[in-house]
Design a protein around this motif. Structure first.
Motif, PDB file in Angstrom:
ATOM      1  N   ASP A 125      34.572  44.725  27.663  1.00 16.87           N
ATOM      2  CA  ASP A 125      34.186  43.601  28.527  1.00 16.87           C
ATOM      3  C   ASP A 125      32.714  43.282  28.378  1.00 16.87           C
TER       4      ASP A 125
ATOM      5  N   ARG B 172      31.965  41.124  25.462  1.00 16.13           N
ATOM      6  CA  ARG B 172      32.407  39.751  25.729  1.00 16.13           C
ATOM      7  C   ARG B 172      31.406  39.005  26.605  1.00 16.13           C
ATOM      8  N   GLU B 173      30.958  39.718  27.621  1.00 15.82           N
ATOM      9  CA  GLU B 173      30.011  39.066  28.535  1.00 15.82           C
ATOM     10  C   GLU B 173      28.715  38.712  27.832  1.00 15.82           C
TER      11      GLU B 173
ATOM     12  N   SER C 299      32.252  33.645  21.999  1.00 19.24           N
ATOM     13  CA  SER C 299      32.678  34.055  23.336  1.00 19.24           C
ATOM     14  C   SER C 299      34.107  33.604  23.641  1.00 19.24           C
TER      15      SER C 299
ATOM     16  N   SER D 222      29.134  35.714  25.658  1.00 18.01           N
ATOM     17  CA  SER D 222      29.325  34.439  26.352  1.00 18.01           C
ATOM     18  C   SER D 222      28.170  34.083  27.283  1.00 18.01           C
ATOM     19  N   SER D 223      27.154  34.912  27.317  1.00 19.50           N
ATOM     20  CA  SER D 223      26.040  34.623  28.232  1.00 19.50           C
ATOM     21  C   SER D 223      25.159  33.497  27.696  1.00 19.50           C
TER      22      SER D 223
ATOM     23  N   ALA E 170      25.463  43.032  31.668  1.00 16.84           N
ATOM     24  CA  ALA E 170      26.413  43.151  30.565  1.00 16.84           C
ATOM     25  C   ALA E 170      25.772  43.837  29.367  1.00 16.84           C
TER      26      ALA E 170
END
Lengths: 442, 183
Positions: A247, A250-251, A389, A254-255, A338
């Motif tokens: 996770d 991923r975070e 992301s 996508s940040s 993250a």
């Protein structure tokens, strides 16, 4: 109650900045107004406090350390003839200057690694996807192969669409490509839901259509990376797969901060700097990164060597590196939950010390690829950032099928083949290639 | 005898010119002229001698690396001070990541330190840390390096009016903080 002008008059008097007339006005004011007198007294107390602080002498080795760092002898001066050994000063300078920078450097490298993982994964996805979906989407005049390209098995291509097979077929009959068409691992990946989902993704299609990506695929550096054993091993490692499915990863991907960072000019300059390249390919760095001790104590010998190396020093003084460090997005990213979780993620840590991953990072071709202009442009490509992301893309990367493809020998051979490079450069040839691939899948 | 600003500028220019002409000893001359002032500026900004040393080294190194791009129509003095202020602010920004609001320093009351000199040093250091970094730079330039408003504006690349306004506000804040410390 004192007026703003009166307060400023008092401040300026304290600073000795009043004209004679203003000083006269000030004296009149404090004589008549007790509040003004109190303010003046307070301010004088504040300034007196500073004056009591005094000045400190800089450390005696400072001058020598600076001049040594410039690579020249210090001019004789009584203060510097204090008996300090120059080598000691050099070491001290390196260690002290880099001590705090270490954490930042480490963070920067980790960030970059995360980014590289994503890029490498994308390379695989694009290549595999190209087998079944068409490359790249969108129209436009077809390119040609030939002229200056002396590629075995590839000659001048004609427009393919709606026509019988042409010379392009020669290329498609390349044994490496044919082997791939028959490969069940590739077909498994292609048939997976996440793969199909990704193919519908706009960002993915835009990346594939981008000139930057096409250029990357056709570079010699890319070809060499794809054919390297280190790449294969790194991409097929458990650690890599686990990182992809975490996770935290991923975070980070996508940040907003990550996106900004990737788009920053400073980041691009770092990746293409000679100093960075030398660090990544140094044995000391490799040893330091692969050491468990590295994560616990920064006093490890290899790490110290890496830190005090000339290349690291050059990087530290690199303007782009400094700008990167002060880049707000970069700071945000490094302090984000993250990212911190990713760093403490066991798989991520394991990947960093993975022998194949480290070899990949010091691979000459890989380093050249990173400083390739097209590669740098791709990093800041909006579609590319969105794709990284993308949920389907991330799921795909952590899938078993994908892992198998990454370590698939036929796939590797294809990517490193001259034929594939030719395909990458030509839209029409790519289309022919796709059609052939689809036919093979049926 | 103290150097006049014009003479100081001329001396700086001469050393820069010599350095660029390949007279490497000129670097030592520039370090001699500025190391103490830059170190103290960074020290006041950061309240940490090791950090101040790092900043001073970094600034000099960068200055020499960039000297070829330095426009001699500007003052070396302003340029190198500006670099020091900026580098110190960068260090503070990085440090901020690990400092919470609860860490905001309180200015120690008189009589709390073992001796008067230490007490004075502590109070000065803590008073400065009480200010926002940008304002701290103003106070340091004014009260430790005795810069004029114009020189401060030049170094910080802000208007003289802004210098005054922010300096006065910072001092007012310090005044209040010191009062609270004594209460």
């Amino acid at each position: 109650m004192l007026h703003r002008d009166q307060i400023e008059l008092i401040h300026r008097e304290i600073d000795g900045a009043n004209t004679p007339d203003e000083s006269a006005a000030f004296r009149l004011l404090v004589e008549k107004d007790p509040e003004a007198r109190a303010l003046e007294a307070d301010l004088r107390q504040v300034t007196a406090l500073f004056h009591r602080g005094g000045e400190r002498e800089p450390p005696p080795h400072l001058k020598r350390a600076i001049l040594d760092a410039l690579g020249q002898p210090a001019r004789a001066s009584p203060r510097d003839e204090s008996g300090l050994m120059a080598p000691h000063a050099i070491v001290r300078w390196s260690v002290s200057l880099l001590r705090r920078a270490t954490a930042r450097m480490e963070e920067a490298m980790m960030t970059k690694k995360a980014m590289l993982i994503g890029s490498a994964a994308l390379a695989i996805v694009v290549v595999v996807a190209a087998l079944v979906t068409g490359y790249p989407p969108g129209g436009g005049e077809a390119g040609t192969i030939g002229g200056g390209d002396s590629i075995v098995g590839v000659r001048q291509a004609a427009r393919y669409r709606g026509r019988a097979m042409t010379q392009a077929d020669v290329t498609l009959e390349n044994p490496e490509i044919q082997a791939l068409f028959q490969n069940h691992q590739i077909l498994n990946l292609v048939k997976s839901d996440v793969f199909r989902e990704l193919m519908q993704n706009d960002a993915y299609r835009q990346v594939m259509a981008s000139e930057a990506y096409r250029q990357i695929l056709s570079t010699e550096a890319y070809r060499q990376v794809m054919s390297s054993e280190a790449y294969r091993q790194a991409m097929s490692s458990d650690a890599w797969r686990q990182v992809m499915s975490s996770d935290a990863y991923r975070e980070v991907m996508s940040s907003e901060a990550y996106r900004e960072l990737m788009s920053s000019e400073a980041y691009r300059q770092i990746l293409s700097s000679e100093a960075y390249r030398r660090i990544m390919s140094s044995e000391a760095y490799r040893q330091a990164m692969s050491s468990e001790v590295f994560r616990q104590a920064q006093s490890q010998d290899a790490f110290r060597q890496a830190q005090s190396s000339e290349a690291m020093r050059a990087l530290q003084s690199n303007e782009a590196f400094r700008r990167l460090n002060s880049n707000e997005a970069f700071r945000q990213l490094l302090s984000s939950d993250a990212f911190l979780r990713l760093q403490s993620n066991e798989a991520f840590r394991s990947l960093q010390s993975n022998e194949a991953f480290l070899r990949l990072q010091s691979n000459e071709a890989f380093l050249r690829l990173q400083s390739n202009e097209a590669f740098l442009r791709l990093q800041s490509n909006e579609a590319f950032l969105r794709l990284q992301s993308n949920e389907a893309f991330l799921r795909l990367q952590s899938s078993e099928a994908f892992r198998q493809v990454a370590s698939n020998e036929a796939f590797r051979r294809l990517q490193s083949s001259e034929a594939f490079r030719a395909i990458s450069r030509s839209q029409q040839l790519s289309e022919a290639f796709m059609n052939e691939a689809m036919r093979a899948q049926q | 005898m103290e150097e006049t600003p014009a003479a100081a500028d001329e001396q700086d220019r001469a050393l820069v010119r010599e350095y660029l002409e390949g007279q490497r000893d000129a670097a030592g001359g520039l370090v001699d002229r500025y190391q103490k002032r830059l170190f103290n500026l960074a020290l006041r900004m950061l309240d940490n001698a090791q950090d101040a040393e790092d900043v001073t080294q970094t600034v000099f190194l960068n200055a020499f690396l960039k000297l070829r791009t330095f426009d001699p129509k500007y003052r070396f003095f302003s340029w190198i001070y500006r670099m020091t202020v900026n580098e110190s602010l960068n260090v503070l920004k990085r440090r901020k990541r690990t400092v919470t609001l609860e860490d905001e320093p309180a200015i120690p009351a008189p009589g709390t330190a073992p001796d008067r000199e230490t007490e004075a040093q502590d109070r000065v250091a803590q008073a400065l840390m009480y200010l926002k970094p940008d304002d701290r730079a103003l106070v340091v330039l004014r009260h430790f390096l005795f810069f004029s408003y114009e020189e401060m504006a030049d170094v910080l690349e802000i208007h003289v009016r802004t210098v005054k306004s922010r300096l006065f506000t910072a001092r007012e804040r310090l005044r209040m903080a010191l009062r609270e410390g004594e209460a």
